[in-house]
Design a protein around this motif. Structure first.
Motif, PDB file in Angstrom:
ATOM      1  N   ALA A  99       0.792  -1.305  -0.021  1.00 45.85           N
ATOM      2  CA  ALA A  99      -0.019  -0.052  -0.127  1.00 45.85           C
ATOM      3  C   ALA A  99       0.941   1.290  -0.088  1.00 45.85           C
ATOM      4  CB  ALA A  99      -1.120  -0.001   1.263  1.00 45.85           C
ATOM      5  N   ALA A 100       1.703   1.620   1.106  1.00 45.40           N
ATOM      6  CA  ALA A 100       2.192   3.016   1.172  1.00 45.40           C
ATOM      7  C   ALA A 100       3.700   2.870   1.225  1.00 45.40           C
ATOM      8  CB  ALA A 100       1.649   3.179   2.571  1.00 45.40           C
ATOM      9  N   THR A 101       4.556   1.729   1.456  1.00 46.86           N
ATOM     10  CA  THR A 101       5.834   1.744   1.157  1.00 46.86           C
ATOM     11  C   THR A 101       6.463   1.022   0.176  1.00 46.86           C
ATOM     12  OG1 THR A 101       5.706  -0.122   2.708  1.00 46.86           O
ATOM     13  CG2 THR A 101       5.635   1.796   4.076  1.00 46.86           C
ATOM     14  N   MET A 102       7.075  -0.343   0.384  1.00 48.61           N
ATOM     15  CA  MET A 102       8.058  -0.450  -0.583  1.00 48.61           C
ATOM     16  C   MET A 102       7.650  -0.547  -2.188  1.00 48.61           C
ATOM     17  SD  MET A 102       9.552  -4.604  -0.631  1.00 48.61           S
ATOM     18  CE  MET A 102      10.509  -5.173  -1.726  1.00 48.61           C
ATOM     19  N   VAL A 103       6.436  -0.810  -2.557  1.00 46.13           N
ATOM     20  CA  VAL A 103       6.102  -0.865  -3.920  1.00 46.13           C
ATOM     21  C   VAL A 103       6.161   0.520  -4.496  1.00 46.13           C
ATOM     22  CG1 VAL A 103       5.188  -3.065  -3.956  1.00 46.13           C
ATOM     23  CG2 VAL A 103       3.688  -1.146  -3.457  1.00 46.13           C
ATOM     24  N   THR A 104       5.779   1.431  -3.522  1.00 46.96           N
ATOM     25  CA  THR A 104       5.764   2.665  -3.997  1.00 46.96           C
ATOM     26  C   THR A 104       7.102   3.399  -4.107  1.00 46.96           C
ATOM     27  OG1 THR A 104       5.329   3.686  -1.986  1.00 46.96           O
ATOM     28  CG2 THR A 104       3.550   3.007  -3.223  1.00 46.96           C
ATOM     29  N   ALA A 105       8.127   2.756  -3.625  1.00 45.94           N
ATOM     30  CA  ALA A 105       9.396   3.333  -3.589  1.00 45.94           C
ATOM     31  C   ALA A 105       9.949   4.102  -4.937  1.00 45.94           C
ATOM     32  CB  ALA A 105      10.614   2.493  -2.862  1.00 45.94           C
ATOM     33  N   GLY A 106       9.697   3.011  -5.938  1.00 48.28           N
ATOM     34  CA  GLY A 106      10.128   3.042  -7.415  1.00 48.28           C
ATOM     35  C   GLY A 106       9.538   4.261  -7.814  1.00 48.28           C
ATOM     36  N   ILE A 107       8.140   4.518  -7.665  1.00 47.35           N
ATOM     37  CA  ILE A 107       7.498   5.435  -8.179  1.00 47.35           C
ATOM     38  C   ILE A 107       7.860   6.816  -7.590  1.00 47.35           C
ATOM     39  CG2 ILE A 107       5.042   6.777  -8.608  1.00 47.35           C
ATOM     40  CD1 ILE A 107       5.025   3.740  -9.614  1.00 47.35           C
ATOM     41  N   PHE A 108       8.276   6.829  -6.205  1.00 49.31           N
ATOM     42  CA  PHE A 108       8.717   8.199  -5.579  1.00 49.31           C
ATOM     43  C   PHE A 108      10.046   8.373  -6.220  1.00 49.31           C
ATOM     44  CE2 PHE A 108      11.841   9.469  -2.445  1.00 49.31           C
ATOM     45  CZ  PHE A 108      11.477  10.856  -2.076  1.00 49.31           C
ATOM     46  N   MET A 109      11.026   7.492  -6.233  1.00 52.27           N
ATOM     47  CA  MET A 109      12.117   7.620  -6.933  1.00 52.27           C
ATOM     48  C   MET A 109      12.255   8.257  -8.425  1.00 52.27           C
ATOM     49  SD  MET A 109      14.662   6.541  -9.182  1.00 52.27           S
ATOM     50  CE  MET A 109      14.527   4.767  -9.584  1.00 52.27           C
ATOM     51  N   VAL A 110      11.474   7.813  -9.225  1.00 53.79           N
ATOM     52  CA  VAL A 110      11.355   8.367 -10.509  1.00 53.79           C
ATOM     53  C   VAL A 110      10.816   9.729 -10.503  1.00 53.79           C
ATOM     54  CG1 VAL A 110      10.409   8.246 -13.113  1.00 53.79           C
ATOM     55  CG2 VAL A 110      11.113   6.187 -11.764  1.00 53.79           C
ATOM     56  N   THR A 111       9.728  10.117  -9.719  1.00 50.01           N
ATOM     57  CA  THR A 111       9.265  11.380  -9.301  1.00 50.01           C
ATOM     58  C   THR A 111      10.356  12.405  -8.920  1.00 50.01           C
ATOM     59  OG1 THR A 111       7.222  10.654  -8.942  1.00 50.01           O
ATOM     60  CG2 THR A 111       7.560  12.963  -8.319  1.00 50.01           C
ATOM     61  N   ARG A 112      11.421  11.678  -8.116  1.00 50.29           N
ATOM     62  CA  ARG A 112      12.147  12.788  -7.361  1.00 50.29           C
ATOM     63  C   ARG A 112      13.233  12.877  -8.462  1.00 50.29           C
ATOM     64  NH1 ARG A 112      12.316  16.014  -3.745  1.00 50.29           N
ATOM     65  NH2 ARG A 112      11.857  14.762  -2.014  1.00 50.29           N
ATOM     66  N   MET A 113      13.435  11.857  -9.460  1.00 46.07           N
ATOM     67  CA  MET A 113      14.513  12.087 -10.498  1.00 46.07           C
ATOM     68  C   MET A 113      13.888  13.027 -11.802  1.00 46.07           C
ATOM     69  SD  MET A 113      17.228  11.009  -9.353  1.00 46.07           S
ATOM     70  CE  MET A 113      16.768  11.369  -7.752  1.00 46.07           C
ATOM     71  N   SER A 114      12.960  13.294 -11.706  1.00 44.02           N
ATOM     72  CA  SER A 114      12.156  14.064 -12.793  1.00 44.02           C
ATOM     73  C   SER A 114      13.038  15.208 -13.370  1.00 44.02           C
ATOM     74  CB  SER A 114      10.703  14.635 -12.601  1.00 44.02           C
ATOM     75  OG  SER A 114      11.117  15.883 -11.566  1.00 44.02           O
ATOM     76  N   PRO A 115      13.821  15.925 -13.095  1.00 41.83           N
ATOM     77  CA  PRO A 115      14.686  16.787 -13.829  1.00 41.83           C
ATOM     78  C   PRO A 115      15.680  15.812 -14.665  1.00 41.83           C
ATOM     79  CG  PRO A 115      14.991  17.372 -11.547  1.00 41.83           C
ATOM     80  CD  PRO A 115      13.953  15.955 -11.485  1.00 41.83           C
ATOM     81  N   LEU A 116      16.037  14.677 -14.456  1.00 39.59           N
ATOM     82  CA  LEU A 116      16.744  13.919 -15.266  1.00 39.59           C
ATOM     83  C   LEU A 116      15.976  13.033 -16.301  1.00 39.59           C
ATOM     84  CD1 LEU A 116      19.293  12.235 -12.687  1.00 39.59           C
ATOM     85  CD2 LEU A 116      19.524  14.375 -14.126  1.00 39.59           C
ATOM     86  N   PHE A 117      14.740  12.611 -16.107  1.00 38.09           N
ATOM     87  CA  PHE A 117      13.941  11.925 -17.015  1.00 38.09           C
ATOM     88  C   PHE A 117      13.411  12.896 -17.894  1.00 38.09           C
ATOM     89  CE2 PHE A 117      14.430   8.561 -13.701  1.00 38.09           C
ATOM     90  CZ  PHE A 117      13.955   7.431 -14.550  1.00 38.09           C
ATOM     91  N   GLU A 118      13.271  13.862 -17.568  1.00 37.25           N
ATOM     92  CA  GLU A 118      12.558  15.058 -18.411  1.00 37.25           C
ATOM     93  C   GLU A 118      13.261  15.183 -19.945  1.00 37.25           C
ATOM     94  OE1 GLU A 118       9.409  16.839 -18.938  1.00 37.25           O
ATOM     95  OE2 GLU A 118       8.949  14.944 -18.016  1.00 37.25           O
TER      96      GLU A 118
END
Length: 680
Positions: free
Chosen positions: A262-281
């Motif tokens: 729900a709130a932890t491990m499986v959402t870590a990847g979603i959070f990480m890509v969001t945090r890395m948005s300046p690179l992914f863009e």
């Protein structure tokens, strides 16, 4: 260190303290101490997170190091925090859901001998996730990333005496190591060419990274780094093909299913890509890769939920599908929509998992939905909260899931990223699939005929499941599972249903009150980076006027009618005409065969990777162990010693005449050598 920085430290350290007390002294402290100290630690973290949330809303952010761990050349490895609106949103979600899971565990694990150990693990899990989301550098991110993986290994295999649990936690650990290999490569590329492990410093040099290529190739360096980072997210957030660990993780107790899924491990990847948005863009190729993987996961994992009979596995495949929706949002640069769905999903999916656990308790640890039915009158609180969670999951207008899910569908509709057309089909078709399997579960569990309390030969037993691993006994070691003939289900104790009631509130209302600031306001301004040509939420925002208006419009949109069609079809097949599924099953036998075998991903992994590893192991054993180590090093050295001993035995015979003969021969040879040397 300022008072606010001390408060930042308190958030992860409070659960860590509780985990240490419950874990180190688990054999000597009573149960009430273990659950009290861990619940207090998480409650303190939640209160501190709320204070920090208020401070950030007032315009105060923080990005800095608190402790320097090591330095190597220009690289500095630090413990530091980045506190902004994305961070505090994740902190609030993690601590609030974790607190509900801690409370729920008091009732759910009441009879388990590992009670204290379990509380230590879930509190340590909370600490690990908080360190991950609060980090301001890749070293701390990787620490939290690996820590949640380690603790999930311990939790999935909590009942380590069960072979299925050991298999499941080993599978989760190995599959995540595959993803983490890519993650580490991505971090290594960034560290090598950006010269820093700090987020802000790396983002400041992103324009330089765009112009670079991977040495020896013409691959853009930033694209390679972003894809490697996303491979790490594919493991943690269970995206195809690294999703295979998540359904088997149901071997763990139900509370950790809610916490992990729900709130932890499986959402870590979603959070990480969001945090890395300046690179992914800056890499459309990476975004397209993310988009296609997410769309495939969203649709095809939803299909697998249709054929499950284990109540927890239906919710598990639902999690896979919803993680696909979040990943699709990342692929179309709708980062705000991805984390918005992450937040709403955390509450209603935790509600559904804990509701499933409550049903399992009422059914005396029977998880097979074919043995249920008509539970609504015996478990009214569980029934009503599960209904709210199911409605939120399918995107019923005005409920939280509607706002986040429909926003993702709208974002994909406006996107021009390659693969957006395929993704749009997947997320729209997924609405119907989600509604069908969700209400298939709801109707089979809470309505229809009562199938519990029957003799085993009268009804399907656990061994009759679609597939060998479609059903596993749940969370206790009882010999007897399920209700005895004539026995009735019962509502769970208050420590179980109170968390359900609490989680139902945000599952219904939080989307309505947060959709405007989080998606169409300035909530994530300066936190995520979106190029103007990728800003699909700005296009969607042109049609947004209010949360109520969006919900009213939702009643006329295609997703609502698809969801309604899924609910109606489930009602027809499992309530109105319950014999229909068995009658039409032969028509879909080929499809059912593929779904029952889960698209053969596990079989492929067993043959190719596990089989290849076995062949490699046998080769290394035959050539390396037997040939080199035993044959050359061990036996070879023994043979050399034996040969030398045999030669020595021939010289040291004990006969004086042989010694005298050898001395004479030696003297003759010495004289000849001396004469030859002089003549030369």
């Amino acid at each position: 260190m300022t008072s606010m920085q001390k408060l930042y430290l308190l958030v992860p350290l409070a659960p860590l303290f509780g985990a240490a007390v419950a874990g180190l002294f688990c054999r000597v402290i009573p149960r009430w101490v273990a659950h009290s100290v861990t619940i207090l630690g998480v409650a303190v973290a939640l209160i501190a997170s709320w204070v920090i949330f208020q401070d950030v809303q007032a315009g105060n952010t923080f990005n800095g190091a608190l402790y320097t761990w090591a330095s190597s050349g220009s690289l500095t490895m630090e413990i530091g925090f980045q506190i902004d609106k994305l961070t505090v949103m994740m902190m609030m979600v993690v601590t609030s859901v974790s607190l509900m899971v801690h409370l729920y565990t008091i009732g759910y694990m009441a009879e388990d001998p590992g009670y204290n150990r379990f509380f230590s693990y879930i509190s340590l899990f909370t600490f690990s996730m908080l360190m991950l989301v609060m980090s301001n550098n890749f070293v701390q991110l990787f620490f939290g990333w690996e820590a949640v993986g380690l603790v999930s290994y311990l939790l999935i295999g909590f009942w380590f005496k069960r072979p299925t649990a050991v298999y499941a936690n080993l599978k989760a650990f190995l599959v995540n190591r595959v993803g983490d290999f890519g993650f580490l490569l991505g971090i290594g590329l960034i560290a090598a060419y950006a010269g820093s492990l700090n987020y802000a410093e790396v983002f400041a040099r992103r324009e330089e990274l765009v112009a670079m290529t991977v040495p020896g190739t013409d691959w853009p360096l930033l694209t390679a780094a972003c894809i490697c980072l996303f491979i790490g997210a594919m493991g943690k957030s269970a995206q195809v093909p690294l999703h295979v660990w998540l359904p088997d993780s149901m071997e763990g107790p139900t509370p950790i299913s809610a916490l992990i899924h729900a709130a932890t491990m499986v959402t870590a990847g979603i959070f990480m890509v969001t945090r890395m948005s300046p690179l992914f863009e800056l890499s459309e190729t990476a975004l397209s890769f993310v988009l296609v993987i997410g769309a495939t996961t969203a649709l095809f994992m939803g299909f697998l939920g249709i054929i499950q009979n284990d109540i927890k596995r239906v919710v598990a495949y639902s999690t896979l599908s919803q993680l696909g929706y979040m990943t699709v949002a990342l692929g179309v640069s709708a980062y705000s929509a991805a984390v918005f769905h992450l937040m709403t999903h955390a509450f209603f999916k935790a509600l559904l998992f804990l509701g499933a656990g409550s049903v399992i308790m009422g059914m005396h640890h029977d998880q097979d939905m074919r043995n249920m039915g008509g539970l609504w009158k015996y478990m009214p609180i569980t029934w009503f909260t599960s209904l709210l969670g199911s409605l939120a999951l399918i995107g019923m207008p005005f409920l939280s899931g509607f706002y986040s899910k429909d926003s993702i569908i709208e974002a994909v509709h406006f996107s021009s990223i390659p693969g957006a057309g395929y993704a749009y089909f997947c997320v729209v078709a997924g609405v119907f699939i989600t509604a069908f399997y969700s209400f298939r579960m709801y109707f089979r569990v809470f309505h229809g005929p009562e199938n519990f309390g029957k003799a085993h030969d009268d009804h399907a037993t656990h061994a009759d499941a679609h597939h060998d691993d479609d059903h596993h006994d749940d969370d206790h070691h009882d010999e007897h599972h399920g209700l005895a003939p004539g026995e009735k289900p019962h509502e769970s104790p208050w420590v179980v249903w109170v968390p359900l009631a609490v989680l139902a509130v945000p599952s219904v209302f939080i989307g309505y009150f947060t959709v405007q600031p989080m998606l169409f306001g300035d909530w994530f301004h300066g936190v995520v980076t979106v190029l103007p040509e990728h800003d699909v939420l700005a296009k969607a925002g042109e049609h947004f006027h209010s949360a109520a208006g969006m919900a009213m419009h939702g009643f006329t949109a295609l997703p609502f009618w698809l969801a309604l069609a899924g609910v109606v079809l489930a009602w027809v097949m499992y309530i109105l005409l319950p014999s229909l599924p068995a009658r039409i099953a032969p028509l879909f036998r080929p499809v059912s065969f593929v779904l029952e075998n889960k698209y053969f991903f596990d079989r492929f992994n067993e043959i190719v990777f596990a089989g290849g590893a076995r062949l490699l192991g046998r080769g290394l054993w035959a050539a390396g162990d037997r040939g080199v180590i035993d044959g050359v090093l061990v036996n070879g050295s023994a043979s050399a010693v034996g040969m030398f001993a045999r030669i020595a035995r021939g010289v040291q015979t004990g006969y004086i005449y042989r010694y005298a003969f050898a001395m004479v021969i030696g003297v003759c040879l010495l004289l000849l050598w001396r004469l030859g040397f002089r003549n030369a």
